[in-house]
Design a protein around this motif. Structure first.
Motif, PDB file in Angstrom:
ATOM      1  N   GLN A 133      88.206  26.659  67.409  1.00  0.00           N
ATOM      2  CA  GLN A 133      89.508  26.201  66.940  1.00  0.00           C
ATOM      3  C   GLN A 133      89.792  24.780  67.412  1.00  0.00           C
ATOM      4  N   ASP A 134      89.420  24.489  68.642  1.00  0.00           N
ATOM      5  CA  ASP A 134      89.608  23.143  69.176  1.00  0.00           C
ATOM      6  C   ASP A 134      88.741  22.138  68.419  1.00  0.00           C
ATOM      7  N   ALA A 135      87.500  22.544  68.131  1.00  0.00           N
ATOM      8  CA  ALA A 135      86.579  21.645  67.436  1.00  0.00           C
ATOM      9  C   ALA A 135      86.997  21.408  65.993  1.00  0.00           C
ATOM     10  N   ALA A 136      87.636  22.400  65.368  1.00  0.00           N
ATOM     11  CA  ALA A 136      88.002  22.281  63.953  1.00  0.00           C
ATOM     12  C   ALA A 136      88.938  21.105  63.706  1.00  0.00           C
ATOM     13  N   ALA A 137      89.820  20.845  64.656  1.00  0.00           N
ATOM     14  CA  ALA A 137      90.775  19.741  64.497  1.00  0.00           C
ATOM     15  C   ALA A 137      90.162  18.388  64.857  1.00  0.00           C
ATOM     16  N   LYS A 138      88.925  18.384  65.362  1.00  0.00           N
ATOM     17  CA  LYS A 138      88.309  17.145  65.855  1.00  0.00           C
ATOM     18  C   LYS A 138      87.042  16.759  65.094  1.00  0.00           C
ATOM     19  N   GLN A 139      86.836  17.353  63.913  1.00  0.00           N
ATOM     20  CA  GLN A 139      85.654  17.012  63.135  1.00  0.00           C
ATOM     21  C   GLN A 139      85.714  15.553  62.677  1.00  0.00           C
ATOM     22  N   ARG A 140      84.554  14.995  62.383  1.00  0.00           N
ATOM     23  CA  ARG A 140      84.472  13.555  62.118  1.00  0.00           C
ATOM     24  C   ARG A 140      84.989  13.154  60.738  1.00  0.00           C
ATOM     25  N   THR A 141      85.096  14.108  59.833  1.00  0.00           N
ATOM     26  CA  THR A 141      85.631  13.799  58.504  1.00  0.00           C
ATOM     27  C   THR A 141      86.696  14.827  58.132  1.00  0.00           C
ATOM     28  N   PRO A 142      87.667  14.427  57.316  1.00  0.00           N
ATOM     29  CA  PRO A 142      88.700  15.381  56.878  1.00  0.00           C
ATOM     30  C   PRO A 142      88.105  16.582  56.140  1.00  0.00           C
ATOM     31  N   ALA A 143      87.033  16.373  55.377  1.00  0.00           N
ATOM     32  CA  ALA A 143      86.437  17.473  54.611  1.00  0.00           C
ATOM     33  C   ALA A 143      85.869  18.547  55.536  1.00  0.00           C
ATOM     34  N   ARG A 144      85.206  18.124  56.599  1.00  0.00           N
ATOM     35  CA  ARG A 144      84.638  19.096  57.541  1.00  0.00           C
ATOM     36  C   ARG A 144      85.759  19.825  58.288  1.00  0.00           C
ATOM     37  N   TYR A 147      87.381  22.387  55.929  1.00  0.00           N
ATOM     38  CA  TYR A 147      86.571  23.600  55.754  1.00  0.00           C
ATOM     39  C   TYR A 147      86.592  24.464  57.007  1.00  0.00           C
ATOM     40  N   MET A 148      86.400  23.843  58.181  1.00  0.00           N
ATOM     41  CA  MET A 148      86.287  24.623  59.413  1.00  0.00           C
ATOM     42  C   MET A 148      87.596  25.348  59.721  1.00  0.00           C
ATOM     43  N   GLN A 149      88.713  24.674  59.506  1.00  0.00           N
ATOM     44  CA  GLN A 149      89.997  25.328  59.752  1.00  0.00           C
ATOM     45  C   GLN A 149      90.234  26.469  58.757  1.00  0.00           C
ATOM     46  N   ALA A 150      89.831  26.265  57.510  1.00  0.00           N
ATOM     47  CA  ALA A 150      89.988  27.332  56.515  1.00  0.00           C
ATOM     48  C   ALA A 150      89.084  28.515  56.845  1.00  0.00           C
ATOM     49  N   ALA A 151      87.863  28.226  57.296  1.00  0.00           N
ATOM     50  CA  ALA A 151      86.935  29.302  57.656  1.00  0.00           C
ATOM     51  C   ALA A 151      87.499  30.139  58.796  1.00  0.00           C
ATOM     52  N   LEU A 152      88.044  29.482  59.806  1.00  0.00           N
ATOM     53  CA  LEU A 152      88.628  30.208  60.932  1.00  0.00           C
ATOM     54  C   LEU A 152      89.848  31.007  60.488  1.00  0.00           C
ATOM     55  N   ALA A 153      90.710  30.400  59.686  1.00  0.00           N
ATOM     56  CA  ALA A 153      91.948  31.060  59.284  1.00  0.00           C
ATOM     57  C   ALA A 153      91.691  32.275  58.404  1.00  0.00           C
ATOM     58  N   PHE A 154      90.684  32.191  57.513  1.00  0.00           N
ATOM     59  CA  PHE A 154      90.524  33.265  56.531  1.00  0.00           C
ATOM     60  C   PHE A 154      89.356  34.211  56.815  1.00  0.00           C
ATOM     61  N   HIS A 155      88.325  33.750  57.509  1.00  0.00           N
ATOM     62  CA  HIS A 155      87.265  34.682  57.926  1.00  0.00           C
ATOM     63  C   HIS A 155      87.681  35.407  59.204  1.00  0.00           C
ATOM     64  N   HIS A 156      88.104  34.631  60.221  1.00  0.00           N
ATOM     65  CA  HIS A 156      88.523  35.242  61.475  1.00  0.00           C
ATOM     66  C   HIS A 156      89.963  35.740  61.397  1.00  0.00           C
ATOM     67  N   LYS A 238      76.430  22.812  58.124  1.00  0.00           N
ATOM     68  CA  LYS A 238      75.312  22.191  58.840  1.00  0.00           C
ATOM     69  C   LYS A 238      75.721  20.910  59.557  1.00  0.00           C
ATOM     70  N   TRP A 239      76.820  20.290  59.103  1.00  0.00           N
ATOM     71  CA  TRP A 239      77.253  19.017  59.690  1.00  0.00           C
ATOM     72  C   TRP A 239      78.409  19.171  60.676  1.00  0.00           C
ATOM     73  N   LEU A 240      78.868  20.396  60.888  1.00  0.00           N
ATOM     74  CA  LEU A 240      79.947  20.599  61.852  1.00  0.00           C
ATOM     75  C   LEU A 240      79.470  20.262  63.263  1.00  0.00           C
ATOM     76  N   VAL A 241      80.357  19.701  64.053  1.00  0.00           N
ATOM     77  CA  VAL A 241      80.011  19.288  65.413  1.00  0.00           C
ATOM     78  C   VAL A 241      80.864  20.082  66.399  1.00  0.00           C
ATOM     79  N   TYR A 242      80.203  20.702  67.378  1.00  0.00           N
ATOM     80  CA  TYR A 242      80.914  21.424  68.429  1.00  0.00           C
ATOM     81  C   TYR A 242      79.992  21.585  69.615  1.00  0.00           C
ATOM     82  N   ASN A 243      80.523  22.134  70.676  1.00  0.00           N
ATOM     83  CA  ASN A 243      79.794  22.285  71.940  1.00  0.00           C
ATOM     84  C   ASN A 243      78.448  22.964  71.727  1.00  0.00           C
ATOM     85  N   ASP A 244      77.390  22.388  72.323  1.00  0.00           N
ATOM     86  CA  ASP A 244      76.048  22.962  72.192  1.00  0.00           C
ATOM     87  C   ASP A 244      75.955  24.369  72.767  1.00  0.00           C
ATOM     88  N   ALA A 245      76.880  24.710  73.652  1.00  0.00           N
ATOM     89  CA  ALA A 245      76.848  26.051  74.244  1.00  0.00           C
ATOM     90  C   ALA A 245      77.283  27.121  73.253  1.00  0.00           C
TER      91      ALA A 245
END
Length: 323
Positions: A133-144, A147-156, A238-245
Motif C-alpha cells: 500500500q505504501d509503495a502504490a502511492a510512490k510508483q514512478r508513473t501515474p499509470a503504475r 494500477y497498483m492502487q486499483a489492484a490492492l483495492a479490488f483484489h485485496h 513487471k515494472w512496479l517498484v517495491y521493497n526487494d524483501a
C-alpha cells in the motif's frame, strides 16, 4: 543481492543465533539466487527450516539436515505460520534447490520444477500488504500507481479475480451507506468463470476508490485505455517498484488474502462464498492463516447456534448480505 543475503534476519528472532545465521547465509549463497527478491525468499524459507532442524537436535551440517527425509518431516510437522513466502509446494521447491546446491550424498533428484503462478496463492501477511500500500502511492508513473492502487483495492479489498479488474468501470461501482459496492456482471466474469455477483470493498480502501472514480469517471478504473487487456496489466506489474524483501505482487495472492480475512470475519461462510463467486473453498492455502480472536466465545456460539432460513430466502440465492 550479496548484501541482501548478508544482512538477512527473520522477523521473529527466536532461535536465530549467530551460528544459525552464518549457516543459513552460506546455504543461500551457494544456491545462487537469481535476484535480490529470490535471495530473500530463499533465506526466509531456509531460516525457518534450519531453526526447526535445530529444535529437533539435528546438527548444522548440510548433509545431515537438508535431506529429502527431513524435508518431508518438516512439511508434515513444521510451523505453517512461517511459510509466509509460499505454499507447501513453494517451500518444497525452495528447500530442494538449497538441498541440491549444498549436498552431495543426499538423494535429491537432479532437477527441480519452478512452481507455476497458480500454486503460489498463499495469503500475504499484514506487513506485506502495508508495504504494498505504501509503495502504490510512490510508483514512478501515474499509470503504475493507478494500477497498483486499483489492484490492492479490488483484489485485496473486494476479492476480485485478476481478469475481472480488466473490465471494471466506474459505472460498476455503487455508493451505499458510505461504502463502495461492486456489481460484477457477465462482462466481468465471462473469463473468470465465476457467477455474476455483488461484493463490497473494505472500508480501508474508500479513499483510493473515491480517487479512482474521480479520475476515471465511467472509464476503466485501473487503466487509462478504454479497452485494456490482461496482458497490458501483466506488463504494468513487471515494472512496479517495491521493497526487494517483498514477494512479487500477485492478484491471485491478493484475492487469497481477502478470502482469508473474510473467512475470519463473524459472518456466515455462505456470505463469503457468494461474494467470492465460489461454491466451495480449498483450505490448503488459507486454512493455516485463518484468525480467531475469541476462540472460547465462538465455541459458546457453536454450542447454541442453529441455522435457519431467512424469510423469503430461496435455495440457490446468491445475495451477499451487503448492506
Amino acid at each position: 543481492m550479496v548484501d541482501r543475503i548478508a544482512t538477512y534476519q527473520p522477523a521473529d528472532n527466536t532461535g536465530w543465533t549467530e551460528q544459525t545465521a552464518d549457516f543459513v547465509r552460506d546455504l543461500v549463497t551457494t544456491t545462487r539466487p537469481s535476484s535480490a527478491r529470490d535471495a530473500h525468499r530463499l533465506a526466509a524459507i531456509t531460516a525457518a527450516f534450519v531453526i526447526w532442524g535445530e529444535q529437533q537436535d539435528v546438527p548444522l551440517v548440510a548433509e545431515q539436515l537438508i535431506t529429502p527425509e527431513r524435508l518431508e518431516e518438516y512439511l508434515a510437522s513444521g510451523d505453517r505460520a512461517q511459510w509466509v513466502h509460499g505454499t507447501q509446494i513453494g517451500v518444497r521447491w525452495a528447500l530442494r534447490r538449497v538441498g541440491i546446491a549444498n549436498t552431495r550424498r543426499a538423494p535429491w533428484r537432479s532437477r527441480t520444477i519452478t512452481p507455476g503462478s497458480k500454486t503460489v496463492s498463499f495469503p500475504y501477511t499484514p506487513d506485506e500488504i502495508r508495504l504494498y500500500q505504501d509503495a502504490a502511492a510512490k510508483q514512478r508513473t501515474p499509470a503504475r500507481s493507478r494500477y497498483m492502487q486499483a489492484a490492492l483495492a479490488f483484489h485485496h479489498g473486494a476479492g476480485l479475480h485478476a481478469i475481472e479488474l480488466v473490465h471494471l468501470r466506474g459505472r460498476d461501482i455503487e455508493t451505499r451507506h458510505g461504502r463502495y459496492v461492486v456489481h460484477l456482471t457477465s462482462v466481468h466474469t465471462a473469463t473468470s468463470h465465476s457467477p455474476s455477483r455483488t461484493t463490497i470493498v473494505h472500508e480501508s480502501y474508500n479513499p483510493i476508490v473515491e480517487r479512482l472514480l474521480r479520475d476515471a469517471g465511467d472509464g476503466i478504473l485501473a487503466h487509462a485505455s478504454a479497452t485494456p487487456t490482461a496482458a497490458s496489466f501483466t506488463s504494468i506489474r513487471k515494472w512496479l517498484v517495491y521493497n526487494d524483501a517483498l514477494p512479487e505482487l500477485s492478484p491471485r495472492r491478493l484475492r487469497a488474502t481477502w478470502l482469508r480475512d473474510a473467512l475470519s470475519a463473524p459472518v456466515p461462510v455462505r456470505t463469503v462464498l457468494d461474494a467470492a463467486g465460489l461454491m466451495s473453498i480449498d483450505f490448503a492455502a488459507v486454512g493455516a492463516s485463518l484468525i480467531d480472536d475469541d476462540p472460547q466465545g465462538h465455541l459458546t456460539v457453536l454450542a447454541s447456534h442453529r441455522a435457519a432460513p431467512r424469510p423469503g430466502a430461496r435455495p440457490g440465492n446468491t445475495t451477499t448480505g451487503v448492506p
